[in-house]
Design an enzyme around this catalytic site. Structure first.
Site, PDB file in Angstrom:
ATOM      1  N   ARG A  99       0.833  -1.210   0.000  1.00  0.00           N
ATOM      2  CA  ARG A  99       0.000   0.000   0.000  1.00  0.00           C
ATOM      3  C   ARG A  99       0.873   1.269   0.000  1.00  0.00           C
ATOM      4  NH1 ARG A  99      -0.734   4.756   2.176  1.00  0.00           N
ATOM      5  NH2 ARG A  99      -0.281   3.920   4.243  1.00  0.00           N
ATOM      6  N   ASP A 100       1.508   1.564   1.113  1.00  0.00           N
ATOM      7  CA  ASP A 100       2.294   2.803   1.211  1.00  0.00           C
ATOM      8  C   ASP A 100       3.408   2.817   0.173  1.00  0.00           C
ATOM      9  OD1 ASP A 100       2.960   5.263   2.274  1.00  0.00           O
ATOM     10  OD2 ASP A 100       4.186   4.451   3.886  1.00  0.00           O
ATOM     11  N   HIS A 121       6.741   4.551  12.208  1.00  0.00           N
ATOM     12  CA  HIS A 121       6.657   4.434  10.743  1.00  0.00           C
ATOM     13  C   HIS A 121       7.654   5.442  10.158  1.00  0.00           C
ATOM     14  CE1 HIS A 121       3.947   4.059   7.025  1.00  0.00           C
ATOM     15  NE2 HIS A 121       4.708   5.082   6.719  1.00  0.00           N
ATOM     16  N   HIS A 151      10.291   6.848   7.227  1.00  0.00           N
ATOM     17  CA  HIS A 151      10.833   6.876   5.864  1.00  0.00           C
ATOM     18  C   HIS A 151      12.327   7.182   5.975  1.00  0.00           C
ATOM     19  CE1 HIS A 151       7.127   6.739   3.248  1.00  0.00           C
ATOM     20  NE2 HIS A 151       6.644   6.688   4.484  1.00  0.00           N
ATOM     21  N   CYS A 189       8.198   9.793  -1.540  1.00  0.00           N
ATOM     22  CA  CYS A 189       7.290  10.807  -1.004  1.00  0.00           C
ATOM     23  C   CYS A 189       7.196  11.911  -2.041  1.00  0.00           C
ATOM     24  CB  CYS A 189       7.810  11.347   0.327  1.00  0.00           C
ATOM     25  SG  CYS A 189       6.733  12.619   0.996  1.00  0.00           S
ATOM     26  N   ASN A 194       9.693   3.950   2.648  1.00  0.00           N
ATOM     27  CA  ASN A 194       9.818   3.488   4.030  1.00  0.00           C
ATOM     28  C   ASN A 194      11.161   2.807   4.230  1.00  0.00           C
ATOM     29  OD1 ASN A 194       6.536   3.126   4.134  1.00  0.00           O
ATOM     30  ND2 ASN A 194       7.510   3.359   6.100  1.00  0.00           N
TER      31      ASN A 194
HETATM   32 ZN   LIG Z   1       4.704   6.086   4.885  1.00  0.00          ZN
END
Ligand SMILES: [Zn+2]
Length: 324
Positions: free
Chosen positions: A35-36, A229, A231, A262, A271
């Site tokens: 997902r991310d 979480h 990055h 991002c 991530n």
């Molecule tokens: Zn993220």
């Protein structure tokens, strides 16, 4: 040091993690690559590739895999196949497969396909909230409240995980005061989120800013309600994760191969890579339940499919050299 200090730092409720092995702390990894990670990859990934990728991840020993997002395909075309992905993956009863839900419409779609866990998101930064979701941080919390209210009539057993983005820094507002994170976190917990994942969305956090932010949060909640979480934009992710571990946090989000990026920070990476994280945790004497070799294979699979070299430094060549 980590293994020795771990138990004394651990909140009582999180001590159940130790049941499986009294000598090794357990760190749960939430894999967010499908997902991310993929959401921020420019290459379109075919649905069957996503399904095969998630099925491979399900074989690694991971306990939680965030598989897709029920957002409008107009916003995120990469997640437009959410229903097909969610319904066609081979689900294991021992694994949670959360899906990201931005609003009530997304919630209804997620529940209709049988999702048992959803993730909702808010931002600690006004600037990011306005740019990303076109609302203030308080309006973001209100939107989550609507989602939570709706779950009561749709499926009261649904587990809800909350994300807070930009917990230490924002591309628009710069440094974020811990108080902003604490306020949002308190709201999300009171709404019923079982866990809050603290997102360093653009990877600007350092050991000191992370520590300050988490210590403030620990005044209003316990570490077993929190996840981290990170990055890896500026190479600080593993250090920041260690900071969170030192403060008692035992749930870490990561993306296999370091998938993603991002859109708000030039040159930003995704991530922290799950392979690097697992290698570090095992090296520290922590248990994850994850088979590193299988994880590397899953990362290799998706990297080949999207034709992007893995961002993980713990890769097949490294594994072969040191472990076989
Ligand atoms: Zn993220």
């Amino acid at each position: 040091m980590f293994a020795n200090t771990v138990r004394s730092l651990l909140p009582r409720r999180a001590q159940s993690h130790f049941k499986r092995n009294l000598h090794k702390p357990f760190v749960k990894i939430v894999e967010v690559g499908p997902r991310d990670g993929l959401q921020n990859e420019p290459t379109h990934v075919p649905t069957d590739v996503k399904i095969e990728f998630i099925n491979k991840l399900s074989e690694t020993g991971l306990q939680s895999i965030e598989v897709t997002s029920f957002v409008s395909p107009k916003w995120v075309p990469q997640m437009g196949d959410n229903t097909e992905v969610f319904t066609k993956i081979a689900k294991k009863p021992s694994i949670s497969y959360p899906v990201l839900v931005p609003n009530v419409k997304g919630l209804e779609a997620a529940v209709s396909v049988g999702a048992k866990e959803i993730a909702v998101f808010a931002s600690a930064s006004e600037g990011f909230s306005r740019k990303n979701t076109n609302c203030s941080t308080q309006e973001g919390v209100n939107r989550i409240k609507e989602i939570v209210e709706k779950t009561k009539s749709l499926d009261s057993t649904l587990r809800i995980r909350g994300y807070i983005s930009c917990v230490v820094g924002c591309p628009y507002d710069g440094y974020i005061q811990p108080k902003a994170v604490t306020t949002i976190c308190e709201s999300l917990l009171s709404l019923g989120c079982y866990e809050i994942s603290l997102g360093d969305t653009i990877g600007v956090g350092t050991r000191s800013t992370m520590e300050k932010m988490i210590k403030d949060l620990l005044k209003i909640t316990s570490a077993d309600k929190l996840a981290i979480h990170c990055h890896d934009t500026y190479g600080q992710a593993l250090v920041n994760i260690c900071t969170a571990l030192d403060l008692g946090i035992r749930v870490v989000d990561s993306s296999v191969s370091g998938l993603g990026g991002c859109p708000y920070a030039a040159g930003a990476t995704g991530n922290v890579a799950s392979e690097d994280l697992v290698y570090m945790l095992h090296g520290m004497g922590a248990e994850t339940g994850v088979d590193l070799k299988k994880l590397i294979s899953a990362g290799h699979f998706i990297s080949e499919k999207i034709k992007k070299p893995t961002a993980s430094r713990v890769n097949k060549a490294m594994y072969k050299k040191y472990f076989q």
